[in-house]
Design an enzyme around this catalytic site. Structure first.
Site, mmCIF file in Angstrom:
data_model
loop_
_atom_site.group_PDB
_atom_site.id
_atom_site.type_symbol
_atom_site.label_atom_id
_atom_site.label_comp_id
_atom_site.label_asym_id
_atom_site.label_seq_id
_atom_site.Cartn_x
_atom_site.Cartn_y
_atom_site.Cartn_z
ATOM 1 N N ASP A 109 4.169 13.981 9.481
ATOM 2 C CA ASP A 109 4.294 14.746 8.230
ATOM 3 C C ASP A 109 3.392 14.253 7.102
ATOM 4 O OD1 ASP A 109 5.628 12.369 7.763
ATOM 5 O OD2 ASP A 109 7.112 13.290 6.467
ATOM 6 N N GLU A 110 2.362 13.494 7.435
ATOM 7 C CA GLU A 110 1.481 12.963 6.395
ATOM 8 C C GLU A 110 0.027 13.079 6.793
ATOM 9 O OE1 GLU A 110 2.243 8.925 4.871
ATOM 10 O OE2 GLU A 110 4.171 9.120 5.883
#
Length: 411
Positions: A109-110
């Site tokens: 998620d980054e």
DNA sequence: TCTGGGGTCCTAGGACCC
DNA sequence: TCTGGGGTCCTAGGACCC
């Protein structure tokens, strides 16, 4: 106060961090969850991720679900669905790549994005480009992200935390000191608890205290990674954006906890066998083979007993690793201890070279058998076909859709 | 506060060789 | 045979990250 010496043409890097990602994916798929206290991790009985609403009620990651429900009676707990999250992740990275080809997929998620030089392309500021990325993700995926923009990866990473959720923060060179002043040293990316403890002994409490320390101190007491972090905090970029897609591993590990704790030799060994089969399957997918095998048994008080076995030739086929596994298990297993987790680690190599003395025909037969096993498991689900010695652990847990135990592989 | 299942990199020290 | 210096490779373990 004196400013740090910063390169005259600093890079512009954005760090994009999805807000409560797993739960946000669930909410995007099922909008009736929006605005509610929701969490993911039902299958483990432990909160893996949670919505901001649930956070506000004091629920924390890692909490047991029954404890979480006491704190937050309306909490909706869902089974995690990693396939969906991976698809959201893929789509998020693709949206970001529309803005810059230099995108590092840092975790599910980054992302880090190199924006240097793109102002001309978009005819706007770096902040405005970041804003466009943020809006594009929300519009297309119905999830929100927080974005940090600065002149080094470390500063961008810290900036994205400043205005979570759905925030956008920029740290310009001239603002570095003002912002670092309010950030505790242990919140710096790359400084953990241990190092924060050490720093405190020297009166270093904030990120700014650390950044202002002289180079002599850093060289004397800290190692290379901390020197790099120190430089990055001062606005000197040393971490590049790694845009290459991960295609290999140095180690692959598989661990599984169970409850209640057990001292049953057969059960523990079958758990290890299952770990081994799963790790080997992953290694084969990436065309890797193990050169060393580590085996661990963990007791209730988090103490681990481990052994490492060097293999006589690289292998990713469970039957070829069973002897090593047995050897390691015998070495670490102690009767009377209650264990709660088994783990194996494969230490891998890419260039698989068999020596002339290895039994290539035998290895090739086993490999062909496993080609079929991988095919069947892909069609019918993980663990459809497995070694007979992993039966006790499989029967204890979820039963596979189709179970064909391989009683004894004759080669 | 120590919840769980992945990973990475760095360093120190031992083994071995010249 | 002993002493000393120097280099490389490997591995265990620490620290950190998500």
């Amino acid at each position: 106060m004196a400013q740090f010496c910063i390169n005259s043409w600093p890079m512009a890097v954005a760090h994009i961090d999805a807000d409560a990602f797993f739960v946000a994916c669930e909410q995007a798929l099922n909008p009736s969850l929006n605005g509610k206290c929701a969490a993911v991790g039902k299958e483990r009985g432990i909160i893996t991720a949670l919505s901001y609403e649930a956070k506000a009620k004091g629920v924390k990651r890692g909490m047991r679900t029954f404890e979480a429900k006491k704190l937050c009676p309306g909490l909706i707990v869902i089974e995690s669905d990693y396939e969906s999250y991976s698809l959201f992740s893929l789509r998020m990275f693709n949206i970001i790549k529309n803005f810059s080809p230099q995108v590092e997929e840092y975790s599910i998620d980054e992302a880090f994005v190199d924006l240097t030089g793109l102002r001309r392309v978009f005819s706007c500021s770096y902040e405005a480009i970041a804003k466009k990325m943020q809006s594009a993700i929300e519009k297309e995926l119905s999830i929100t992200v927080s974005v940090g923009v600065s002149i080094t990866k470390t500063l961008a990473k810290m900036a994205s935390k400043l205005k979570k959720p759905n925030g956008l923060a920029v740290i310009e060179g001239k603002d570095i000191q003002n912002i670092l002043r309010d950030i505790p040293a242990e919140d710096v990316w790359g400084i953990g608890n241990n190092t924060a403890c050490l720093l405190r002994k020297f009166g270093i409490n904030s990120a700014l205290d650390f950044a202002l320390k002289d180079e002599g101190f850093i060289d004397k007491y800290l190692s290379k990674p901390y020197k790099e972090t120190w430089l990055e905090l001062r606005g000197n970029s040393v971490f590049g954006i790694n845009a290459s897609v991960k295609s290999s591993y140095k180690t692959i590990s598989k661990a599984k906890s169970f409850y209640p704790p057990s001292d049953d030799e057969t059960f523990l060994f079958s758990e290890l066998t299952k770990n081994l089969e799963n790790a080997c399957a992953k290694a084969r997918r990436f065309n890797l083979a193990a050169v060393r095998l580590s085996v661990f048994l963990k007791t209730r008080d988090f103490k681990a007993a481990g052994a490492q076995i060097r293999l006589t030739f690289p292998a990713a086929l469970p039957p070829l690793l069973m002897e090593a596994l047995k050897e390691g298990f015998k070495y670490i297993y102690a009767k009377g201890y209650l264990y709660r987790q088994t783990e194996i680690v494969l230490h891998l190599t890419e260039n698989v070279q068999y020596s002339l003395f290895d039994d290539i025909i035998k290895i090739d037969r086993i490999r062909r058998i496993y080609d079929s096993i991988d095919f069947i498991n892909k069609r019918f689900g993980r663990n459809s076909v497995h070694l007979a010695s992993s039966m006790p652990s499989l029967n204890a847990g979820h039963s596979p859709r189709l179970s064909i135990p391989l009683i004894d592989i004759k080669v």
